[in-house]
Design a protein around this motif. Structure first.
Motif, PDB file in Angstrom:
ATOM      1  N   ILE A 130       0.840  -1.207   0.000  1.00 38.16           N
ATOM      2  CA  ILE A 130       0.000   0.000   0.000  1.00 38.16           C
ATOM      3  C   ILE A 130       0.872   1.253   0.000  1.00 38.16           C
ATOM      4  O   ILE A 130       0.628   2.185  -0.775  1.00 38.16           O
ATOM      5  CB  ILE A 130      -0.953  -0.013   1.216  1.00 38.16           C
ATOM      6  N   ASP A 131       1.905   1.266   0.837  1.00 38.59           N
ATOM      7  CA  ASP A 131       2.810   2.419   0.900  1.00 38.59           C
ATOM      8  C   ASP A 131       3.530   2.630  -0.430  1.00 38.59           C
ATOM      9  O   ASP A 131       3.663   3.768  -0.897  1.00 38.59           O
ATOM     10  CB  ASP A 131       3.831   2.243   2.028  1.00 38.59           C
ATOM     11  N   ALA A 132       3.998   1.551  -1.049  1.00 41.65           N
ATOM     12  CA  ALA A 132       4.704   1.659  -2.332  1.00 41.65           C
ATOM     13  C   ALA A 132       3.774   2.180  -3.424  1.00 41.65           C
ATOM     14  O   ALA A 132       4.166   3.032  -4.225  1.00 41.65           O
ATOM     15  CB  ALA A 132       5.302   0.311  -2.718  1.00 41.65           C
ATOM     16  N   LEU A 133       2.535   1.671  -3.468  1.00 41.13           N
ATOM     17  CA  LEU A 133       1.582   2.127  -4.471  1.00 41.13           C
ATOM     18  C   LEU A 133       1.197   3.586  -4.257  1.00 41.13           C
ATOM     19  O   LEU A 133       1.061   4.349  -5.209  1.00 41.13           O
ATOM     20  CB  LEU A 133       0.351   1.230  -4.485  1.00 41.13           C
ATOM     21  N   GLU A 137       1.850   6.549  -6.887  1.00 42.62           N
ATOM     22  CA  GLU A 137       0.730   7.372  -7.349  1.00 42.62           C
ATOM     23  C   GLU A 137       0.996   8.861  -7.137  1.00 42.62           C
ATOM     24  O   GLU A 137       0.618   9.697  -7.944  1.00 42.62           O
ATOM     25  CB  GLU A 137      -0.548   6.961  -6.593  1.00 42.62           C
ATOM     26  N   SER A 138       1.668   9.210  -6.038  1.00 46.93           N
ATOM     27  CA  SER A 138       1.901  10.623  -5.751  1.00 46.93           C
ATOM     28  C   SER A 138       3.138  11.164  -6.469  1.00 46.93           C
ATOM     29  O   SER A 138       3.362  12.372  -6.479  1.00 46.93           O
ATOM     30  CB  SER A 138       2.038  10.845  -4.241  1.00 46.93           C
ATOM     31  N   ALA A 139       3.922  10.284  -7.102  1.00 44.85           N
ATOM     32  CA  ALA A 139       5.143  10.728  -7.809  1.00 44.85           C
ATOM     33  C   ALA A 139       4.811  11.289  -9.167  1.00 44.85           C
ATOM     34  O   ALA A 139       3.830  11.123  -9.782  1.00 44.85           O
ATOM     35  CB  ALA A 139       6.112   9.567  -7.957  1.00 44.85           C
TER      36      ALA A 139
END
Length: 139
Positions: A130-133, A137-139
Motif C-alpha cells: 500500500i505504501d509503495a503504491l 501514485e503521488s510521484a
C-alpha cells in the motif's frame, strides 16, 4: 517422486472486544470449500490480562468456526501455542491457522518438472505494498 504440495503457511489472527466473527469464519469456510486452501490446523487461544493463556473451544469464537472443530494435523505443538500466545496482547483471543495454498499446486508441479526448486520465500506485509503504491501514485 514425492507428492506435490502448495506452500504451507500459518496466520495468527488476534481479536479484541466483542466484535462478531461470523464474516471471518464464513470467509475462511468459503476458501476451503472453493479449494483455494486446505486447512490443516485451527486452534483458538485466549490470553488473559495477567499474561496466562489457554485453549478456547472453536464454537466460543462464534460464527461458523465450530465447523473447523477437529482441524488438527499434528504440526502444532504446545511450544507453538506458547509462541503464539507470546505474540498476543493481554485480553485478546486469537485463531492460529495452518493452511496449504492449494491454488499453487499446478504451478509448483510444473516448476518441479522443469527442474525448479524454491530457494527463498518471504511474506511482504500488505502495508508495504500500500505504501509503495501510494508513493508511486503521488510521484
Amino acid at each position: 517422486m514425492s507428492e506435490v504440495h502448495g506452500p504451507i503457511d500459518f496466520v495468527l489472527l488476534e481479536f479484541t472486544g466483542d466484535q462478531p466473527l461470523d464474516e471471518t469464519a464464513a470467509a475462511l469456510l468459503s476458501l476451503v470449500d472453493l479449494g483455494v486452501v486446505a486447512l490443516y490446523d485451527l486452534v483458538a487461544i485466549r490470553k488473559e490480562a495477567g499474561g496466562t493463556f489457554s485453549g478456547v473451544a472453536l464454537d466460543e469464537l462464534g460464527g461458523q468456526f465450530a465447523a473447523f472443530e477437529g482441524a488438527r494435523s499434528g504440526m502444532l505443538g504446545d511450544e507453538d501455542l506458547a509462541e503464539a500466545a507470546e505474540a498476543m496482547e493481554p485480553g485478546t483471543v486469537a485463531a492460529l491457522i495452518v493452511y496449504e495454498n492449494v491454488w499453487a499446486i499446478p504451478f509448483v508441479d510444473a516448476a518441479r518438472r522443469a527442474g525448479g526448486q524454491m530457494i527463498a520465500t518471504a511474506r511482504i506485509p500488505a502495508q508495504n505494498l500500500i505504501d509503495a503504491l501510494d508513493a508511486l501514485e503521488s510521484a
